[in-house]
Design a protein around this motif. Structure first.
Motif, PDB file in Angstrom:
ATOM      1  N   SER A  53      43.898  31.582  25.329  1.00  0.00           N
ATOM      2  CA  SER A  53      44.427  30.564  24.422  1.00  0.00           C
ATOM      3  C   SER A  53      45.117  31.188  23.217  1.00  0.00           C
ATOM      4  O   SER A  53      46.006  30.582  22.610  1.00  0.00           O
ATOM      5  CB  SER A  53      43.305  29.624  23.960  1.00  0.00           C
ATOM      6  N   GLY A  54      44.724  32.410  22.878  1.00  0.00           N
ATOM      7  CA  GLY A  54      45.361  33.111  21.762  1.00  0.00           C
ATOM      8  C   GLY A  54      46.631  33.836  22.156  1.00  0.00           C
ATOM      9  O   GLY A  54      47.266  34.485  21.313  1.00  0.00           O
ATOM     10  N   GLY A  55      46.994  33.750  23.424  1.00  0.00           N
ATOM     11  CA  GLY A  55      48.215  34.411  23.887  1.00  0.00           C
ATOM     12  C   GLY A  55      48.062  35.892  24.102  1.00  0.00           C
ATOM     13  O   GLY A  55      49.055  36.634  24.144  1.00  0.00           O
ATOM     14  N   ASN A  56      46.829  36.363  24.265  1.00  0.00           N
ATOM     15  CA  ASN A  56      46.568  37.793  24.397  1.00  0.00           C
ATOM     16  C   ASN A  56      46.437  38.262  25.837  1.00  0.00           C
ATOM     17  O   ASN A  56      46.181  39.445  26.077  1.00  0.00           O
ATOM     18  CB  ASN A  56      45.291  38.159  23.634  1.00  0.00           C
ATOM     19  N   CYS A  57      46.581  37.360  26.783  1.00  0.00           N
ATOM     20  CA  CYS A  57      46.465  37.718  28.192  1.00  0.00           C
ATOM     21  C   CYS A  57      47.842  37.782  28.844  1.00  0.00           C
ATOM     22  O   CYS A  57      48.734  36.992  28.510  1.00  0.00           O
ATOM     23  CB  CYS A  57      45.610  36.692  28.945  1.00  0.00           C
ATOM     24  N   PRO A  58      48.017  38.711  29.793  1.00  0.00           N
ATOM     25  CA  PRO A  58      49.278  38.710  30.543  1.00  0.00           C
ATOM     26  C   PRO A  58      49.376  37.446  31.387  1.00  0.00           C
ATOM     27  O   PRO A  58      48.360  36.911  31.836  1.00  0.00           O
ATOM     28  CB  PRO A  58      49.163  39.966  31.416  1.00  0.00           C
ATOM     29  N   LEU A  59      50.584  36.959  31.579  1.00  0.00           N
ATOM     30  CA  LEU A  59      50.758  35.810  32.458  1.00  0.00           C
ATOM     31  C   LEU A  59      50.344  36.188  33.883  1.00  0.00           C
ATOM     32  O   LEU A  59      50.556  37.311  34.326  1.00  0.00           O
ATOM     33  CB  LEU A  59      52.222  35.360  32.458  1.00  0.00           C
TER      34      LEU A  59
ATOM     35  N   ARG B 221      51.301  32.221  24.164  1.00  0.00           N
ATOM     36  CA  ARG B 221      50.415  31.238  23.533  1.00  0.00           C
ATOM     37  C   ARG B 221      50.929  29.818  23.755  1.00  0.00           C
ATOM     38  O   ARG B 221      50.175  28.906  24.111  1.00  0.00           O
ATOM     39  CB  ARG B 221      50.300  31.544  22.043  1.00  0.00           C
ATOM     40  N   GLY B 222      52.236  29.636  23.547  1.00  0.00           N
ATOM     41  CA  GLY B 222      52.812  28.316  23.755  1.00  0.00           C
ATOM     42  C   GLY B 222      52.804  27.904  25.216  1.00  0.00           C
ATOM     43  O   GLY B 222      52.554  26.735  25.550  1.00  0.00           O
TER      44      GLY B 222
ATOM     45  N   PHE C 174      40.700  45.745  30.536  1.00  0.00           N
ATOM     46  CA  PHE C 174      40.808  46.106  29.125  1.00  0.00           C
ATOM     47  C   PHE C 174      40.946  44.878  28.230  1.00  0.00           C
ATOM     48  O   PHE C 174      40.329  44.793  27.168  1.00  0.00           O
ATOM     49  CB  PHE C 174      42.014  47.030  28.931  1.00  0.00           C
ATOM     50  N   THR C 175      41.773  43.908  28.667  1.00  0.00           N
ATOM     51  CA  THR C 175      42.004  42.718  27.851  1.00  0.00           C
ATOM     52  C   THR C 175      40.927  41.658  28.040  1.00  0.00           C
ATOM     53  O   THR C 175      40.838  40.713  27.248  1.00  0.00           O
ATOM     54  CB  THR C 175      43.369  42.095  28.190  1.00  0.00           C
ATOM     55  N   GLY C 176      40.100  41.802  29.081  1.00  0.00           N
ATOM     56  CA  GLY C 176      39.063  40.811  29.347  1.00  0.00           C
ATOM     57  C   GLY C 176      39.616  39.501  29.858  1.00  0.00           C
ATOM     58  O   GLY C 176      38.993  38.447  29.678  1.00  0.00           O
TER      59      GLY C 176
ATOM     60  N   SER D 267      37.137  35.517  27.624  1.00  0.00           N
ATOM     61  CA  SER D 267      38.406  35.397  28.344  1.00  0.00           C
ATOM     62  C   SER D 267      39.172  34.141  27.945  1.00  0.00           C
ATOM     63  O   SER D 267      40.404  34.174  27.817  1.00  0.00           O
ATOM     64  CB  SER D 267      38.152  35.388  29.853  1.00  0.00           C
ATOM     65  N   THR D 268      38.463  33.044  27.737  1.00  0.00           N
ATOM     66  CA  THR D 268      39.122  31.792  27.376  1.00  0.00           C
ATOM     67  C   THR D 268      39.827  31.912  26.028  1.00  0.00           C
ATOM     68  O   THR D 268      40.966  31.457  25.861  1.00  0.00           O
ATOM     69  CB  THR D 268      38.112  30.632  27.333  1.00  0.00           C
ATOM     70  N   GLU D 269      39.150  32.519  25.063  1.00  0.00           N
ATOM     71  CA  GLU D 269      39.749  32.713  23.747  1.00  0.00           C
ATOM     72  C   GLU D 269      40.940  33.664  23.810  1.00  0.00           C
ATOM     73  O   GLU D 269      41.948  33.456  23.125  1.00  0.00           O
ATOM     74  CB  GLU D 269      38.703  33.246  22.767  1.00  0.00           C
ATOM     75  N   GLN D 270      40.806  34.696  24.625  1.00  0.00           N
ATOM     76  CA  GLN D 270      41.912  35.636  24.795  1.00  0.00           C
ATOM     77  C   GLN D 270      43.161  34.922  25.311  1.00  0.00           C
ATOM     78  O   GLN D 270      44.264  35.113  24.814  1.00  0.00           O
ATOM     79  CB  GLN D 270      41.519  36.750  25.780  1.00  0.00           C
TER      80      GLN D 270
END
Length: 437
Positions: free
Chosen positions: A249-255, A365-366, A212-214, A244-247
């Motif tokens: 770096s934007g902090g939108n992906c689960p760790l 993101r950080g 879903f998050t890519g 996926s890379t943008e997701q």
């Protein structure tokens, strides 16, 4: 809608497109809805926090729940209107929908019929309301706010009902106040407590979440393709082409499991820390979860803590299994979500209501920036890295704060989506601070 009034919900995504704080203008009214949610969950254990410690504890910041209604808050009036509800989705989506309907029933002065739970969606779960929630307590707790019955009167069973399909836009969920012991039911908390203090880790690394998050960072090419195909075939997921890379770096992906391990070690948790894994099936299985276990060997799940016989009764009842994870997460010494989804928000808000129990929300993101520096060799794990991580999270550990408002310039649904939910943070309406705080 003509009297006797009926209402229903159905479809792939049921949620009222209004939040209870919009529906109920009075803060006390919102707290009443909160108490409704608080009495609903059946399997709950109430435990006290240990004294404040740097890694584990929280003194509550001088806060306490304050939900006593004012003298102006009136009991529900008698009504010939009835509202029936079908709540679907996973456990937290259903709980949000139910809470919304309590607020609506109050507003329109309707009698609420015990909600029907979804049995046809992705979860394929046959659980009924009383399988997950304490139905008598739900009715009793709300008797001063809204009338609730188990079923429509016989005379109305065959009467045509007006129907409304509510479209979900709010990702927030609600939480329940811990009041009822569950010593006669599952004993996961008791077994965890016997090992000492523990972290409940909500690790959102399931296949559907990644699709879903890519988010494909760290996955093989074939795994990334598998997730892309799943996303393309899921019709109600509107966004198909995701970078996926943008997701990330934007902090939108689960760790990732490995990133979680690095994060927890940098925060100062020792290798001996017990961690309860509150999650579904981890994508890639042991291939990825072993990376987290290499940092923290005492990683356990409900499948480890409970016997096959104990878990057998939950087969094909995903919502009840999610309820177990929810309970353990609320009652853990520390709660840490790897992604800010529905359950993470619900648990965070619940823990705030119970005295701002320690909840560490990773700054994804950080952290990604720091992880990339590690990967490039420009930064090494050690005191400097640990100092950067702990400083980054000194204000992300569940201390009292007012809810975030909408982003400047946002309008309509976009504006509402950017607001923090009342159920994610019920301060200040339902939480009071002592004078010294």
């Amino acid at each position: 809608m003509a009297n006797p009034r009926g209402g229903g919900g159905g479809g792939a995504r049921h949620h009222l497109p209004l939040r209870p704080r919009r529906l109920l203008r009075s803060p006390i009214s919102r707290c009443a809805v909160l108490l409704a949610a608080s009495a609903a969950l059946l399997l709950v254990l109430s435990l006290r926090q240990e004294p404040n410690e740097q890694l584990w504890g929280s003194d509550g910041y001088g806060s306490h729940a304050c939900v006593t209604p004012t003298s102006r808050y009136m009991a529900p009036k008698g009504s010939e209107r009835y509202m029936t509800v079908r709540s679907n989705g996973g456990l937290n989506q259903m709980r949000t929908g139910i809470c919304d309907m309590v607020a609506v029933a109050r507003l329109v002065n309707a009698t609420l019929v015990i909600p029907q739970l979804d049995k046809r969606s992705f979860w394929q779960d046959t659980s009924t309301f009383k399988d997950i929630f304490n139905e008598p307590r739900f009715i009793k707790a709300l008797e001063g706010d809204v009338s609730i019955v188990n079923d429509l009167p016989q005379s109305l069973q065959s009467v045509p009902r007006a129907r409304k399909h509510f479209t979900s836009w709010s990702g927030a969920s609600y939480y329940e106040e811990v009041k009822q012991l569950w010593k006669d039911h599952k004993k996961l908390l008791e077994r965890l407590r016997s090992r000492g203090k523990f972290i409940a880790l909500h690790l959102r690394y399931e296949k559907d979440m990644l699709a879903f998050t890519g988010c494909t960072y760290g996955l093989s090419e074939s795994e990334a393709d598998e997730l892309r195909i799943m996303r393309e075939k899921t019709s109600h997921w509107k966004l198909k082409d995701i970078n996926s890379t943008e997701q990330r770096s934007g902090g939108n992906c689960p760790l990732t499991p490995e990133e979680v391990g690095i994060f927890l070690r940098a925060m100062g948790y020792p290798e001996s820390t017990w961690i309860y894994l509150a999650a579904g099936e981890i994508y890639g299985g042991d291939k990825y979860i072993s990376k987290l276990r290499s940092y923290f060997p005492n990683l356990v799940s409900k499948e480890v803590l409970a016997t096959k016989e104990e878990l057998g009764k939950f087969n094909d009842h995903a919502s009840q299994v999610a309820a177990l994870d929810y309970i353990v997460s609320v009652e853990s010494d520390v709660f840490i979500p790897s992604h800010s989804g529905n359950m993470a928000r619900a648990v965070e808000g619940h823990r705030r209501f119970l005295g701002h129990r320690k909840t560490v929300t990773p700054d994804r993101r950080g952290l990604v920036e720091l992880f990339d520096l590690l990967q490039k060799g420009e930064l090494m794990e050690g005191p400097k890295f640990s100092s950067l991580v702990t400083e980054m999270h000194k204000n992300r550990q569940g201390a009292p704060r007012k809810r975030y408002g909408s982003l400047p310039g946002s309008k309509g649904r976009a504006r509402l989506r950017t607001e923090e939910s009342f159920y994610e943070n019920p301060f200040p309406e339902c939480i009071c601070l002592n004078g010294k705080h």
